[in-house]
Design an enzyme around this catalytic site. Structure first.
Site, short mmCIF file in Angstrom:
data_model
loop_
_atom_site.label_atom_id
_atom_site.label_comp_id
_atom_site.label_asym_id
_atom_site.label_seq_id
_atom_site.Cartn_x
_atom_site.Cartn_y
_atom_site.Cartn_z
N GLN A 1 -0.55 4.66 6.92
CA GLN A 1 -0.24 3.72 5.85
C GLN A 1 0.98 2.88 6.20
OE1 GLN A 1 -3.38 4.14 4.43
NE2 GLN A 1 -2.19 3.17 2.82
N THR B 1 0.82 -1.20 0.00
CA THR B 1 0.00 0.00 0.00
C THR B 1 0.86 1.25 0.00
OG1 THR B 1 -1.93 1.04 1.05
CG2 THR B 1 -0.19 0.19 2.51
N ASP C 1 -10.68 3.81 3.61
CA ASP C 1 -10.45 2.40 3.92
C ASP C 1 -11.70 1.71 4.45
OD1 ASP C 1 -7.80 2.41 3.18
OD2 ASP C 1 -7.03 2.75 5.19
N HIS D 1 -14.18 -12.41 -46.79
CA HIS D 1 -15.00 -11.50 -45.98
C HIS D 1 -16.06 -10.83 -46.86
CE1 HIS D 1 -12.00 -12.13 -42.93
NE2 HIS D 1 -12.54 -11.23 -42.11
N GLU E 1 -1.56 5.18 -5.10
CA GLU E 1 -2.78 4.43 -4.76
C GLU E 1 -3.76 5.37 -4.04
OE1 GLU E 1 -4.02 0.53 -2.04
OE2 GLU E 1 -2.09 1.53 -1.75
N HIS E 2 -3.28 6.03 -3.00
CA HIS E 2 -4.07 7.01 -2.25
C HIS E 2 -3.35 8.36 -2.33
CE1 HIS E 2 -4.42 3.10 -0.01
NE2 HIS E 2 -5.71 3.37 -0.11
N HIS F 1 0.68 -0.66 7.84
CA HIS F 1 0.23 -1.85 7.12
C HIS F 1 1.33 -2.89 6.98
CE1 HIS F 1 -3.84 -1.14 5.62
NE2 HIS F 1 -3.53 0.14 5.46
N GLU G 1 -7.95 -5.26 -47.61
CA GLU G 1 -7.18 -6.04 -46.65
C GLU G 1 -6.83 -7.43 -47.20
OE1 GLU G 1 -9.25 -6.07 -42.90
OE2 GLU G 1 -8.76 -3.99 -42.48
#
Length: 441
Positions: free
Chosen positions: A262, A240, A366, A425, A332-333, A265, A420
């Site tokens: 943080q 984190t 959170d 096709h 992330e944050h 963690h 192509e």
């Protein structure tokens, strides 16, 4: 306790920031791949027996089955602390409010008269949701995974969380209680790479899933990378991280508290402050010393996280350079603690989630903001989003044309097919009309 990086006066070509100058943990998922590969292969071939063996080897538990009995889920909810239950219920309520609004409606576009394309949003049929259970217990991760899957309309879901010796080889009872609150009755005592392999390949107890989501350690991330393609994944979530963009108006007490929140963690967690105020930087350093001394998990998590190469205070010349730094970092944050924080937040391009002002700390997100906390890490926020209802939906185009509508555009289709060098096709269109199709009578 925390290092400084001084970018003041630095000039970067084109105004960009050299990402190599910014704090970042070394996380070698490629090296971990070779360690998880034999584990995943073993689970593929031996199923439940392999999971039981790895639970004994890695988690120190002896178990006869991996699926959690229904009575254990009921008991965990019955014995849950009423205050914790009330908090989880409020977290679930708020998450539902936000995620319910994310569900896209099917939409039909009339391209021409008689020709429509409808985009249908179809949920993944079955998903495996991972809730970590190492140094901490994360019932909040159960909420953040299950709620968007339910709001997307996923019909079948299973939760896996590591077995705990303290609880007789079952996942932590608060994890089980959260599952029960959410109505999830398929829960497995499995962690790490082996849990991801269980979901991907299936076992005697667990049917395979189409997608695996949820945060985890490097072994979970490596297994996701290894098995991506067989299963869909949300992201390879790493340790984190928080970045705080702050100016002289920020309160150093708040900033220090959020950096520590943080860091607790994991020793690899990243805590980064970006500021143009040297006075604030100094005040935060002093406040860190005071607050760290008064909290838990200092030696095994907080101190190594703050002192690690992934954390630091980045000094910049002003707000514009600060924004360039946080966009390059792609946290992330990301907290914005500046004057007119909302206006500054509106200028941010890269972040998993943005927390605006002094009263929107990451801790709120959170648990109870209503937002999702399963977010991209390691700079992946520059190209990836956090977990949402959309993560569990697939867009399918339904093409419906009448003969007349096809006839109107048939010439263009044939022309492009010829351009192509794919004549078959074009022939597939010609066959529906009076045009000559090669090889036909």
């Amino acid at each position: 306790m925390i290092s400084r990086i001084d970018l003041r006066g630095a000039a970067f070509p084109g105004g960009g920031i050299d990402r190599d100058l910014l704090p970042r943990a070394e996380l070698d998922v490629e090296a971990a791949l070779e360690k998880v590969r034999p584990i995943c292969d073993d689970v593929r071939h031996r199923g439940t027996a392999a999971l039981i063996e790895y639970a004994h080897r890695f988690d120190g538990v002896t178990m006869e089955r991996v699926r959690v009995p229904a009575e254990a889920l009921t008991r965990a909810l019955d014995e849950l602390d009423p205050a914790v239950r009330a908090a989880l219920e409020e977290s679930i309520r708020r998450a539902r409010l936000v995620h319910r609004e994310q569900r896209r409606a099917d939409h039909t576009t009339q391209v021409v008269p008689g020709g429509t394309v409808t985009e249908r949003w179809v949920p993944v049929e079955r998903v495996g949701l991972y809730a970590p259970g190492g140094r901490s217990v994360y019932p909040s991760s159960v909420v953040m995974n299950v709620v968007p899957a339910q709001e997307a309309g996923v019909a079948s879901m299973a939760v896996a969380s590591p077995p705990q010796a303290e609880f007789g080889g079952l996942p932590h009872p608060t994890i089980l209680a959260a599952c029960a609150l959410l109505g999830v009755d398929e829960v497995y005592a499995a962690g790490g790479a082996q849990a991801v392999a269980m979901f991907a390949y299936g076992t005697e107890e667990c049917r395979p899933v189409a997608m695996v989501t949820g945060p985890g350690n490097i072994w979970v991330a490596a297994a996701k990378r290894l098995l991506k393609g067989r299963i869909g994944i949300d992201a390879e979530a790493g340790p984190t991280e928080i970045a705080i963009l702050a100016d002289a108006t920020a309160d150093p007490v708040h900033v220090a508290a959020d950096l520590i929140s943080q860091a607790e963690h994991d020793p690899l967690a990243a805590s980064v402050l970006v500021t143009d105020s040297e006075e604030l930087a100094t005040a935060v350093e002093k406040e860190l010393a005071v607050q760290v001394a008064a909290t838990k998990h200092v030696e095994d998590r907080i101190a190594p996280a703050l002192a690690g190469r992934q954390s630091g205070i980045v000094l910049v010349d002003g707000l514009d350079q600060g924004l360039a730094v946080v966009d390059a970092y792609a946290a992330e944050h990301l907290e914005i603690q500046t004057e007119d924080a909302a206006a500054v937040a509106a200028r941010v391009r890269n972040a998993g989630a943005i927390f605006v002002g002094a009263y929107a700390p990451v801790s709120l997100g959170d648990y109870a903001a209503g937002s999702n906390h399963v977010l991209p890490t390691g700079g992946c926020a520059c190209h990836s989003s956090g977990l949402s209802v959309q993560s569990f939906l697939r867009g399918i185009h339904v093409v419906d044309y009448t003969r007349e509508a096809l006839a109107e555009v048939a010439g263009h289709v044939v022309t492009l097919a010829d351009a192509e060098d794919l004549p078959a096709h074009g022939a597939a269109v010609k066959a529906r009309f009076d045009w000559k199709v090669p090889g036909s009578k």
